[in-house]
Motif scaffolding. Structure first.
Motif, mmCIF file in Angstrom:
data_model
loop_
_atom_site.group_PDB
_atom_site.id
_atom_site.type_symbol
_atom_site.label_atom_id
_atom_site.label_comp_id
_atom_site.label_asym_id
_atom_site.label_seq_id
_atom_site.Cartn_x
_atom_site.Cartn_y
_atom_site.Cartn_z
ATOM 1 N N SER A 192 9.187 -18.716 -29.657
ATOM 2 C CA SER A 192 9.159 -20.155 -29.410
ATOM 3 C C SER A 192 8.986 -20.908 -30.725
ATOM 4 O O SER A 192 9.625 -21.930 -30.973
ATOM 5 N N SER A 205 20.017 -19.748 -21.461
ATOM 6 C CA SER A 205 18.567 -19.919 -21.336
ATOM 7 C C SER A 205 18.149 -19.859 -19.877
ATOM 8 O O SER A 205 17.144 -19.233 -19.531
ATOM 9 N N ILE A 239 17.920 -16.396 -18.464
ATOM 10 C CA ILE A 239 16.735 -15.657 -18.911
ATOM 11 C C ILE A 239 15.488 -16.156 -18.191
ATOM 12 O O ILE A 239 14.682 -15.369 -17.683
ATOM 13 N N VAL A 240 15.339 -17.474 -18.132
ATOM 14 C CA VAL A 240 14.130 -18.034 -17.504
ATOM 15 C C VAL A 240 14.110 -17.704 -16.002
ATOM 16 O O VAL A 240 13.061 -17.407 -15.437
ATOM 17 N N ILE A 288 11.803 -13.764 -19.826
ATOM 18 C CA ILE A 288 11.322 -14.294 -21.109
ATOM 19 C C ILE A 288 10.794 -13.185 -22.020
ATOM 20 O O ILE A 288 11.189 -13.066 -23.179
ATOM 21 N N THR A 343 15.288 -18.279 -28.184
ATOM 22 C CA THR A 343 13.895 -17.987 -27.810
ATOM 23 C C THR A 343 13.031 -19.247 -27.839
ATOM 24 O O THR A 343 12.007 -19.302 -27.175
ATOM 25 N N ILE A 385 14.124 -21.240 -24.432
ATOM 26 C CA ILE A 385 13.584 -20.728 -23.154
ATOM 27 C C ILE A 385 12.111 -21.122 -23.001
ATOM 28 O O ILE A 385 11.649 -21.335 -21.893
ATOM 29 N N SER A 386 11.404 -21.256 -24.127
ATOM 30 C CA SER A 386 9.990 -21.642 -23.987
ATOM 31 C C SER A 386 9.866 -23.089 -23.520
ATOM 32 O O SER A 386 9.013 -23.414 -22.700
ATOM 33 N N GLU A 435 10.753 -23.174 -19.864
ATOM 34 C CA GLU A 435 9.702 -22.644 -19.002
ATOM 35 C C GLU A 435 8.592 -23.679 -18.771
ATOM 36 O O GLU A 435 7.962 -23.688 -17.717
ATOM 37 N N SER A 480 17.808 -27.107 -15.460
ATOM 38 C CA SER A 480 18.972 -27.006 -16.349
ATOM 39 C C SER A 480 19.943 -28.153 -16.110
ATOM 40 O O SER A 480 20.495 -28.718 -17.062
#
Ligand code: PHE
Length: 450
Positions: A22, A157, A160-161, A169, A319, A322-323, A326, A348
């Protein structure tokens, strides 16, 4: 609908890599090197390290402990650790900052993806600097390309999330971050072998003490804050998936050290490459998408270097993205009681729509220039200079004065039984008195000083 129990990180390493992921982002590659170069080289680095220890690590500990204590999303974290209501508004501000940053960050990250593809297929090779400049203008001024790139990046993203904290993640951060570091190391070896690179490195690390003053020290603190992804709920949300016996001070030290080392690595790559070719260290997009590719084009196997560089940037941005996603996802999921998947789709879609003005900022919307900036720069300015410091300021005031240093200190020592009492005491003083002053100054300076 019945929810499965709240997830926790599978391993300590996974948590550390996700949080470093992140923190490590475009800021490390295009803000940090320029800042070091312009503000006194090694002297700035020393100030930066002091800022990391004095502000960065204490703030990271504060956000992680608030997250772990409440075991919930950024809005409810503030609500559940205070006796009176309304404090959730701080969390809402952090979430709004995450949304704003996501909306334009995905656009820039989308460009790195396009460049990664162009690099891989050899389409960047043989282009002169002018042609590279034209290519970048064409892509950013186009209507369709920025939107497609942004959508693709958000799609990755989201995938992944949606897979969850551990299966998404944690798993992908564990792959993407180390790969990114290896790519950077390969690039570093290549860059350092360039003639003239050693001079660049020497210049980058020069101890120009005269360049350092109070303003520069504050700038260093601002960069620390930005680089560690503080003030936007990302660290807090990741902290909420920690277990009670994780050692917060030790993990904070590890995460922040890794971020600094990676920033230095990126700095050395960028500076030695540019220095060897006498290119001015310009800040921002021009550096990444025009200057560096033209350096790669002078080398044998240029497609390889461009590919490695843009892939490493893509991974670093992914990375980070995605943080932020989240943060919003946890709020929507837990506040509305939605499934992870439904919430990721909604977030999204919201971010994509919110990002349209930034995607079109150089194209069809180029005439809209609030405060003299294009829309993407404007959102970046508002988020970085106003929202993040404000939400950071309110967070430290909350931890220091509302949740209280005593309770927060107890949470910090849980899992860190050997933490010396003196450290806990100093931490309390920083959070209660020093950090609010510093952040208030950064906020005032960020809005009116520019
Ligand atoms: N910390 C990350 C970086 O350095 C992500 C970030 C982006 C943080 C934008 C704040 C604003 O790029």
């Amino acid at each position: 609908m019945q929810h499965p129990p709240r997830e926790q990180w599978h391993s300590r390493l996974g948590f550390v890599l996700a949080t470093v992921g992140s923190a490590v982002g475009l800021g490390n590659v295009w803000r940090f090197p320029t800042m070091v170069s312009r503000r006194g080289g090694g002297a700035f680095l020393l100030v930066y390290l002091v800022a990391v220890a004095a502000v960065g690590i204490p703030l990271m500990m504060a956000e992680l402990s608030l997250g772990r204590r409440s075991q919930t999303n950024v809005v409810d974290a503030f609500e559940s650790t205070s006796a009176s209501s309304g404090w959730g508004l701080i969390g809402a501000l952090a979430a709004l900052a995450a949304l704003t940053i996501l909306s334009y960050y995905a656009v820039i990250a989308g460009w790195t993806l396009i460049y990664g593809y162009l690099g891989m297929t050899g389409q960047l090779a043989n282009l002169s600097s002018d042609a590279l400049g034209q290519l970048f203008s064409y892509l950013t001024q186009n209507t369709l390309w920025p939107l497609i790139a942004q959508a693709m990046f958000l799609g990755m993203s989201a995938a992944i999330v949606a897979a969850g904290v551990t299966a998404g993640i944690e798993r992908y951060s564990t792959i993407l971050l180390p790969t990114m570091v290896i790519l950077l190391l390969v690039l570093l070896v290549r860059a350092i072998l360039l003639p003239g690179a050693a001079e660049g490195v020497r210049w980058f690390l020069r101890l120009d003490l005269q360049a350092v003053n109070f303003g520069v020290a504050l700038e260093a603190m601002g960069q620390v804050f930005f680089s560690f992804s503080l003030g936007m709920g990302a660290v807090l949300t990741y902290g909420s998936y920690l277990s009670r016996d994780d050692d917060i001070p030790q993990n904070s030290l590890l995460i922040t050290t890794a971020d600094v080392v990676i920033a230095l690595l990126a700095g050395l790559v960028v500076v030695s490459a540019l220095f060897a070719f006498g290119i001015d260290l310009d800040v921002g997009a021009g550096l990444i998408f025009v200057a560096l590719p033209s350096v790669f084009n002078t080398l044998p196997a240029s497609a390889l270097w461009a590919t490695l560089f843009f892939l490493s940037l893509t991974f670093a941005s992914l990375t980070s993205l995605i943080s932020f996603m989240e943060v919003l996802n946890a709020v929507v999921m837990e506040k509305l009681n939605w499934s992870r998947r439904a919430s990721v789709v909604a977030v999204s879609a919201g971010v994509f729509i919110g990002g349209i003005p930034s995607a079109l900022a150089e194209g069809p919307l180029a005439n809209i220039t609030p405060a003299g900036m294009n829309l993407l720069d404007f959102f970046d300015f508002v988020a970085s200079n106003a929202m993040l410091p404000l939400s950071g300021l309110l967070t430290v005031i909350f931890v220091g004065w509302v949740w209280g240093i005593e309770s927060a200190g107890e949470e910090i020592t849980r899992g860190a039984i050997n933490l010396p009492a003196a450290i806990r005491h100093i931490w309390g003083i920083i959070i209660k008195y020093a950090a609010p002053l510093v952040l208030a100054y950064i906020l005032i300076n960020g809005i009116w000083g520019n």
